[in-house]
Design a protein around this motif. Structure first.
Motif, mmCIF file in Angstrom:
data_model
loop_
_atom_site.group_PDB
_atom_site.id
_atom_site.type_symbol
_atom_site.label_atom_id
_atom_site.label_comp_id
_atom_site.label_asym_id
_atom_site.label_seq_id
_atom_site.Cartn_x
_atom_site.Cartn_y
_atom_site.Cartn_z
ATOM 1 N N VAL A 1 0.856 -1.179 0.000
ATOM 2 C CA VAL A 1 0.000 0.000 0.000
ATOM 3 C C VAL A 1 0.896 1.233 0.000
ATOM 4 O O VAL A 1 1.847 1.329 0.789
ATOM 5 C CB VAL A 1 -0.919 0.008 1.239
ATOM 6 N N MET A 2 0.615 2.187 -0.884
ATOM 7 C CA MET A 2 1.494 3.342 -1.044
ATOM 8 C C MET A 2 1.039 4.515 -0.185
ATOM 9 O O MET A 2 -0.146 4.711 0.080
ATOM 10 C CB MET A 2 1.541 3.762 -2.509
ATOM 11 N N GLY A 3 2.030 5.319 0.253
ATOM 12 C CA GLY A 3 1.763 6.515 1.025
ATOM 13 C C GLY A 3 1.825 7.757 0.165
ATOM 14 O O GLY A 3 2.175 7.706 -1.029
ATOM 15 N N THR A 4 1.513 8.908 0.759
ATOM 16 C CA THR A 4 1.484 10.167 0.013
ATOM 17 C C THR A 4 2.877 10.608 -0.432
ATOM 18 O O THR A 4 3.007 11.417 -1.346
ATOM 19 C CB THR A 4 0.851 11.269 0.867
ATOM 20 N N ASN B 1 4.855 8.729 -1.890
ATOM 21 C CA ASN B 1 5.155 7.807 -2.995
ATOM 22 C C ASN B 1 6.076 6.669 -2.551
ATOM 23 O O ASN B 1 6.764 6.067 -3.365
ATOM 24 C CB ASN B 1 5.780 8.551 -4.181
ATOM 25 N N ASN B 2 6.087 6.368 -1.249
ATOM 26 C CA ASN B 2 6.867 5.268 -0.699
ATOM 27 C C ASN B 2 5.944 4.249 -0.059
ATOM 28 O O ASN B 2 4.787 4.527 0.265
ATOM 29 C CB ASN B 2 7.875 5.778 0.341
ATOM 30 N N ARG B 3 6.469 3.053 0.159
ATOM 31 C CA ARG B 3 5.712 2.035 0.876
ATOM 32 C C ARG B 3 5.547 2.451 2.334
ATOM 33 O O ARG B 3 6.411 3.120 2.901
ATOM 34 C CB ARG B 3 6.451 0.695 0.794
ATOM 35 N N ILE B 4 4.457 2.031 2.927
ATOM 36 C CA ILE B 4 4.161 2.394 4.315
ATOM 37 C C ILE B 4 4.707 1.305 5.235
ATOM 38 O O ILE B 4 4.255 0.154 5.196
ATOM 39 C CB ILE B 4 2.642 2.563 4.526
ATOM 40 N N ARG B 5 5.702 1.692 6.053
ATOM 41 C CA ARG B 5 6.297 0.737 6.999
ATOM 42 C C ARG B 5 5.959 1.161 8.422
ATOM 43 O O ARG B 5 6.132 2.319 8.798
ATOM 44 C CB ARG B 5 7.807 0.674 6.822
ATOM 45 N N VAL C 1 2.727 9.020 11.402
ATOM 46 C CA VAL C 1 3.974 8.415 10.925
ATOM 47 C C VAL C 1 3.909 8.176 9.422
ATOM 48 O O VAL C 1 4.941 7.966 8.777
ATOM 49 C CB VAL C 1 4.248 7.094 11.657
ATOM 50 N N ALA C 2 2.721 8.206 8.851
ATOM 51 C CA ALA C 2 2.547 8.043 7.396
ATOM 52 C C ALA C 2 1.125 8.442 7.051
ATOM 53 O O ALA C 2 0.274 8.599 7.930
ATOM 54 C CB ALA C 2 2.822 6.614 6.969
ATOM 55 N N GLN C 3 0.885 8.626 5.761
ATOM 56 C CA GLN C 3 -0.460 8.922 5.278
ATOM 57 C C GLN C 3 -0.742 8.082 4.042
ATOM 58 O O GLN C 3 0.059 8.042 3.105
ATOM 59 C CB GLN C 3 -0.626 10.407 4.950
#
Length: 261
Positions: free
Chosen positions: A140-143, A145-149, A173-175
């Protein structure tokens, strides 16, 4: 009379196509994020009228109608992107989108090639490395443009804007990245509940989308409606079948009896 046989035959082929689409919808009535498919058809006079009014070939030039017959022509298929029912789930990793938009997924095929797909199915999980993934293992990608870890040992909370919070602090920590499109005609289905873009697609930010944790969007299929449509299709198919049987009987009389002295 022979033209009537061809007309009834094309009607049967069209009803068979509609039945195939309908049964595919029913088979995915419980698939998360599935969007209903539909079939269209075109009558001969509609195709003829379109060609007569077509001025792209220039004035005074005879229009080529092609190999048309006096039956029905299978038209284009379409997808109903209306929102399905949102139901509560038992997993904190399950997410549902309310409003227009799709989760952006980094999909990897068996050859190891990576591409971007889109889905309304928020049945997610965390893999052994802490990445938020689909149940098929795609990221699943984050805003950014990276993977969400994430840290699998900490609590997992998501607000309606897609921000992910972990730990006691409410600092994101991510969106999660939610994307929408100006025209859904530039989307094509990939599998049962994923989509990919074709040339001309224009992605935009899904500003009206809201994310809800512990919920999943179901299929927008109405089983009762689909069953009623299946009955209507079966009756239309049988009607065309009876037309062919009647004409076949008339041809048999014309060939075997009318010519006798």
């Amino acid at each position: 009379m022979l033209k009537g046989l061809y007309t009834a035959y094309t009607g049967m082929v069209n009803e068979q196509h509609r039945m195939d689409v309908m049964t595919h919808n029913l088979a995915n009535a419980t698939t998360n994020g599935y969007k209903k498919e539909g079939a269209t058809s075109q009558a001969f006079n509609d195709v003829l009228t379109y060609k007569i009014k077509d001025l792209s070939e220039g004035r005074g030039i005879a229009k080529q109608l092609g190999k048309n017959n006096f039956g029905v022509k299978i038209g284009e298929g379409y997808t109903d992107y209306s929102e399905g029912p949102i139901r509560e789930s038992d997993s904190v990793f399950d997410l549902a989108i309310s409003g227009p938009g799709f989760f952006e997924i980094s999909y990897t095929n068996k050859a190891g090639e990576t591409s971007t797909k889109y889905t309304r199915n928020g049945n997610f999980a965390i893999d052994f490395n802490g990445y938020l993934v689909t149940h098929d293992g795609d990221y699943v990608m984050g805003t950014n443009n990276n993977r969400i870890r994430l840290d699998p040992l900490l609590d997992f909370r998501v607000d309606t804007s897609g921000n992910i919070m972990q730990g006691e602090e409410n600092t994101p920590v991510a969106q999660i990245r939610i994307r929408d499109f100006e025209d859904y005609n530039y989307l094509e289905k990939f599998g049962e509940n994923m989509y990919q873009t074709v040339d001309g697609a224009r992605p935009i930010d899904a500003e009206e989308a809201r994310v809800y944790q512990n919920y999943l969007e179901g299929s927008n299929i109405s089983v009762v409606t689909e069953m009623v449509n299946m009955i209507n299709i079966s009756r239309a198919y049988e009607t065309n079948q009876k037309v062919i049987q009647t004409m076949d009987g008339s041809l048999e009389i014309a060939v075997n009896q009318l010519g006798k002295l």
